[in-house]
Write a protein that holds these residues in place. Structure first.
Motif, PDB file in Angstrom:
ATOM      1  N   ILE A 186       8.363  -7.019 -18.170  1.00 20.21           N
ATOM      2  CA  ILE A 186       8.972  -5.817 -17.607  1.00 20.21           C
ATOM      3  C   ILE A 186       8.297  -4.565 -18.146  1.00 20.21           C
ATOM      4  O   ILE A 186       8.059  -3.600 -17.405  1.00 20.21           O
ATOM      5  N   ARG A 187       7.953  -4.562 -19.424  1.00 19.71           N
ATOM      6  CA  ARG A 187       7.251  -3.399 -19.974  1.00 19.71           C
ATOM      7  C   ARG A 187       5.934  -3.177 -19.240  1.00 19.71           C
ATOM      8  O   ARG A 187       5.532  -2.044 -18.975  1.00 19.71           O
ATOM      9  N   GLY A 188       5.252  -4.282 -18.904  1.00 16.11           N
ATOM     10  CA  GLY A 188       4.013  -4.156 -18.155  1.00 16.11           C
ATOM     11  C   GLY A 188       4.239  -3.630 -16.751  1.00 16.11           C
ATOM     12  O   GLY A 188       3.443  -2.833 -16.237  1.00 16.11           O
ATOM     13  N   LEU A 189       5.336  -4.043 -16.111  1.00 19.29           N
ATOM     14  CA  LEU A 189       5.624  -3.574 -14.762  1.00 19.29           C
ATOM     15  C   LEU A 189       6.014  -2.099 -14.741  1.00 19.29           C
ATOM     16  O   LEU A 189       5.817  -1.413 -13.730  1.00 19.29           O
ATOM     17  N   HIS A 190       6.567  -1.615 -15.837  1.00 22.01           N
ATOM     18  CA  HIS A 190       6.970  -0.215 -15.910  1.00 22.01           C
ATOM     19  C   HIS A 190       5.782   0.715 -16.170  1.00 22.01           C
ATOM     20  O   HIS A 190       5.945   1.936 -16.129  1.00 22.01           O
ATOM     21  N   GLN A 191       4.622   0.146 -16.456  1.00 23.57           N
ATOM     22  CA  GLN A 191       3.434   0.976 -16.612  1.00 23.57           C
ATOM     23  C   GLN A 191       3.131   1.687 -15.286  1.00 23.57           C
ATOM     24  O   GLN A 191       3.107   1.059 -14.233  1.00 23.57           O
ATOM     25  N   ASP A 192       2.910   2.968 -15.337  1.00 21.16           N
ATOM     26  CA  ASP A 192       2.644   3.734 -14.123  1.00 21.16           C
ATOM     27  C   ASP A 192       1.271   3.373 -13.565  1.00 21.16           C
ATOM     28  O   ASP A 192       0.248   3.592 -14.215  1.00 21.16           O
ATOM     29  N   ASP A 193       1.257   2.806 -12.372  1.00 21.36           N
ATOM     30  CA  ASP A 193      -0.018   2.441 -11.753  1.00 21.36           C
ATOM     31  C   ASP A 193      -0.562   3.557 -10.861  1.00 21.36           C
ATOM     32  O   ASP A 193      -1.530   3.356 -10.129  1.00 21.36           O
ATOM     33  N   LEU A 194       0.084   4.734 -10.918  1.00 18.87           N
ATOM     34  CA  LEU A 194      -0.377   5.941 -10.212  1.00 18.87           C
ATOM     35  C   LEU A 194      -0.328   5.791  -8.693  1.00 18.87           C
ATOM     36  O   LEU A 194      -0.960   6.560  -7.975  1.00 18.87           O
ATOM     37  N   TYR A 195       0.439   4.812  -8.231  1.00 17.84           N
ATOM     38  CA  TYR A 195       0.514   4.577  -6.792  1.00 17.84           C
ATOM     39  C   TYR A 195       1.081   5.794  -6.065  1.00 17.84           C
ATOM     40  O   TYR A 195       0.532   6.248  -5.061  1.00 17.84           O
ATOM     41  N   SER A 196       2.188   6.320  -6.566  1.00 17.22           N
ATOM     42  CA  SER A 196       2.866   7.424  -5.874  1.00 17.22           C
ATOM     43  C   SER A 196       2.114   8.733  -5.976  1.00 17.22           C
ATOM     44  O   SER A 196       2.315   9.636  -5.161  1.00 17.22           O
ATOM     45  N   SER A 197       1.242   8.857  -6.988  1.00 17.36           N
ATOM     46  CA  SER A 197       0.518  10.119  -7.166  1.00 17.36           C
ATOM     47  C   SER A 197      -0.870  10.105  -6.529  1.00 17.36           C
ATOM     48  O   SER A 197      -1.577  11.101  -6.568  1.00 17.36           O
ATOM     49  N   PHE A 198      -1.258   8.966  -5.931  1.00 13.86           N
ATOM     50  CA  PHE A 198      -2.598   8.892  -5.344  1.00 13.86           C
ATOM     51  C   PHE A 198      -2.690   9.807  -4.132  1.00 13.86           C
ATOM     52  O   PHE A 198      -1.841   9.800  -3.243  1.00 13.86           O
ATOM     53  N   ALA A 199      -3.732  10.624  -4.118  1.00 13.96           N
ATOM     54  CA  ALA A 199      -4.006  11.512  -2.984  1.00 13.96           C
ATOM     55  C   ALA A 199      -5.502  11.755  -2.926  1.00 13.96           C
ATOM     56  O   ALA A 199      -6.191  11.731  -3.955  1.00 13.96           O
ATOM     57  N   THR A 200      -6.023  11.950  -1.745  1.00 10.19           N
ATOM     58  CA  THR A 200      -7.448  12.188  -1.585  1.00 10.19           C
ATOM     59  C   THR A 200      -7.696  12.991  -0.318  1.00 10.19           C
ATOM     60  O   THR A 200      -6.925  12.895   0.654  1.00 10.19           O
ATOM     61  N   GLU A 201      -8.761  13.781  -0.330  1.00 10.99           N
ATOM     62  CA  GLU A 201      -9.159  14.528   0.862  1.00 10.99           C
ATOM     63  C   GLU A 201     -10.063  13.693   1.762  1.00 10.99           C
ATOM     64  O   GLU A 201     -10.392  14.126   2.868  1.00 10.99           O
ATOM     65  N   ASP A 202     -10.444  12.517   1.288  1.00  9.30           N
ATOM     66  CA  ASP A 202     -11.253  11.616   2.110  1.00  9.30           C
ATOM     67  C   ASP A 202     -10.336  10.979   3.155  1.00  9.30           C
ATOM     68  O   ASP A 202      -9.508  10.129   2.827  1.00  9.30           O
ATOM     69  N   SER A 203     -10.485  11.374   4.403  1.00  9.88           N
ATOM     70  CA  SER A 203      -9.566  10.917   5.450  1.00  9.88           C
ATOM     71  C   SER A 203      -9.636   9.418   5.672  1.00  9.88           C
ATOM     72  O   SER A 203      -8.625   8.771   5.954  1.00  9.88           O
ATOM     73  N   GLY A 204     -10.841   8.837   5.535  1.00  9.44           N
ATOM     74  CA  GLY A 204     -10.981   7.400   5.732  1.00  9.44           C
ATOM     75  C   GLY A 204     -10.259   6.603   4.658  1.00  9.44           C
ATOM     76  O   GLY A 204      -9.551   5.630   4.958  1.00  9.44           O
ATOM     77  N   VAL A 205     -10.417   7.011   3.395  1.00  7.65           N
ATOM     78  CA  VAL A 205      -9.755   6.319   2.295  1.00  7.65           C
ATOM     79  C   VAL A 205      -8.246   6.527   2.380  1.00  7.65           C
ATOM     80  O   VAL A 205      -7.461   5.592   2.160  1.00  7.65           O
ATOM     81  N   TRP A 206      -7.813   7.741   2.716  1.00  2.00           N
ATOM     82  CA  TRP A 206      -6.377   7.998   2.828  1.00  2.00           C
ATOM     83  C   TRP A 206      -5.759   7.166   3.946  1.00  2.00           C
ATOM     84  O   TRP A 206      -4.669   6.616   3.792  1.00  2.00           O
ATOM     85  N   ARG A 207      -6.494   7.048   5.054  1.00  3.60           N
ATOM     86  CA  ARG A 207      -5.996   6.237   6.160  1.00  3.60           C
ATOM     87  C   ARG A 207      -5.887   4.781   5.741  1.00  3.60           C
ATOM     88  O   ARG A 207      -4.922   4.083   6.081  1.00  3.60           O
ATOM     89  N   LEU A 208      -6.854   4.308   4.946  1.00  4.70           N
ATOM     90  CA  LEU A 208      -6.825   2.933   4.458  1.00  4.70           C
ATOM     91  C   LEU A 208      -5.625   2.718   3.538  1.00  4.70           C
ATOM     92  O   LEU A 208      -4.931   1.693   3.617  1.00  4.70           O
ATOM     93  N   HIS A 209      -5.361   3.682   2.685  1.00  9.01           N
ATOM     94  CA  HIS A 209      -4.208   3.599   1.777  1.00  9.01           C
ATOM     95  C   HIS A 209      -2.902   3.536   2.567  1.00  9.01           C
ATOM     96  O   HIS A 209      -1.978   2.787   2.203  1.00  9.01           O
ATOM     97  N   ARG A 210      -2.812   4.290   3.656  1.00  9.03           N
ATOM     98  CA  ARG A 210      -1.609   4.282   4.483  1.00  9.03           C
ATOM     99  C   ARG A 210      -1.505   2.998   5.306  1.00  9.03           C
ATOM    100  O   ARG A 210      -0.401   2.519   5.586  1.00  9.03           O
ATOM    101  N   MET A 211      -2.644   2.436   5.702  1.00  8.50           N
ATOM    102  CA  MET A 211      -2.644   1.211   6.507  1.00  8.50           C
ATOM    103  C   MET A 211      -2.347  -0.030   5.676  1.00  8.50           C
ATOM    104  O   MET A 211      -1.916  -1.053   6.205  1.00  8.50           O
ATOM    105  N   LEU A 212      -2.609   0.054   4.357  1.00  5.87           N
ATOM    106  CA  LEU A 212      -2.430  -1.098   3.463  1.00  5.87           C
ATOM    107  C   LEU A 212      -1.433  -0.736   2.359  1.00  5.87           C
ATOM    108  O   LEU A 212      -1.774  -0.701   1.179  1.00  5.87           O
ATOM    109  N   PRO A 213      -0.189  -0.478   2.715  1.00  5.59           N
ATOM    110  CA  PRO A 213       0.785  -0.051   1.707  1.00  5.59           C
ATOM    111  C   PRO A 213       1.162  -1.183   0.762  1.00  5.59           C
ATOM    112  O   PRO A 213       1.011  -2.356   1.065  1.00  5.59           O
ATOM    113  N   GLY A 214       1.662  -0.779  -0.399  1.00  6.22           N
ATOM    114  CA  GLY A 214       2.229  -1.759  -1.326  1.00  6.22           C
ATOM    115  C   GLY A 214       1.234  -2.485  -2.194  1.00  6.22           C
ATOM    116  O   GLY A 214       1.595  -3.469  -2.845  1.00  6.22           O
TER     117      GLY A 214
END
Length: 297
Positions: free
Chosen positions: A89-117
């Motif tokens: 559980i301690r390992g799962l609580h480590q922040d993997d920065l998923y919610s804070s990920f952002a990029t101006e690269d439209s292709g990478v951002w689209r990929l992140h939105r297409m492959l959630p989770g």
């Protein structure tokens, strides 16, 4: 305080369980590299669960992750189930920065939105992850899969959930090098695997280690270089910024995906990943998950 529920199976195997709020989680994407191939006897996975058996504190144990609406149910099996669950559980609580990920690269951002989770998790079987990475050095993945399976079947042990645990450091350190080579593992990887097992008997990798501590510990072992180290940091320790040098295929994938160049090098890959620093391993995982095919020259 973790709300832990404890019970036992009919054969007196201790179980500890709890719910962890992690959402979204796509199980296939998140756990895709935690088992070495579809016939890995140490792990089992499905669209809404993942199970892994391994040695923990000298005894066989197992962890099961299962989807529970917007949470993940985590169950630990074995004599030290409560301690193992708390560590997991301690390992799962480590922040993997998923919610804070952002990029101006439209292709990478689209990929992140297409492959959630696709989450980057720290797991309690860092020893197994390192052995797996060592076996994958400079060989075809299918060969490493076969070798992993043979080692687990020959020197491993029956674990919970009908799985088999890869041999512990104590067990593996007693194996002669020629016996590993008889399974098709070349001399260099055999030596590295045995060196790592021998050191792990006295200085085991721990989930509480920082990324810097893990890197330092792994790179001290002869035969373990940046490729193996960064693979373990990314897949095992959940380092969102791990960047894997020296890979045969990855530079071409990154170069083609980010620059339209079908041939790449480590230098070009690192250059293209630099704008994503802090999330370089996330980009690598997204590109693998996209199943993008690089055209051959």
């Amino acid at each position: 305080m973790i709300d832990i529920q404890s019970t036992t199976t009919p054969d007196d195997l201790a179980i500890a369980s709890t719910l962890v709020k992690i959402f979204p989680v796509h199980f296939s994407r998140t756990f895709s590299m935690q088992n070495l191939g579809p016939y890995d006897p140490t792990a089992e996975s499905g669209s809404d669960y993942f199970r892994k058996a391994f040695f923990y504190r000298g005894e066989t144990a197992a962890i099961e992750f299962r989807r529970a609406e917007e949470s993940v149910e985590v169950r630990a099996f074995g004599n030290s189930s409560e301690t193992l669950l708390e560590e997991t559980i301690r390992g799962l609580h480590q922040d993997d920065l998923y919610s804070s990920f952002a990029t101006e690269d439209s292709g990478v951002w689209r990929l992140h939105r297409m492959l959630p989770g696709l989450r980057l998790l720290r797991v309690p079987w860092l020893y197994d992850m390192t052995c797996s990475a060592i076996l994958q050095q400079r060989v075809r993945t299918v060969d490493a899969m076969r070798e992993w399976r043979r080692i687990a079947q020959r020197w491993g042990a029956p674990g919970p959930l009908g799985l088999r645990a890869f041999p512990s450091a104590e067990m593996l350190a007693r194996v002669a090098q020629f016996e590993l080579q008889a399974l098709g593992i070349d001399a260099q990887r055999s030596r590295t695997l045995l060196r790592f097992a021998q050191e792990s008997r006295f200085l085991p990798l721990k989930t509480a280690m920082t990324f810097a501590e893990l890197r330092s510990r792994l790179l001290r072992i002869s035969g373990i270089g940046p490729w193996t180290t960064e693979s373990v940091l990314g897949y095992g320790a959940g380092d969102a910024d791990a960047a894997i040098p020296g890979d045969l295929h990855l530079p071409h994938l990154v170069s083609y995906a980010l620059a339209g160049e079908p041939e790449g090098s480590d230098e070009r890959m690192m250059e293209l990943l630099e704008p994503f620093r802090g999330h370089r391993f996330r980009i690598i995982r997204l590109l693998y998950a996209s199943r993008l095919v690089v055209p051959r020259g």
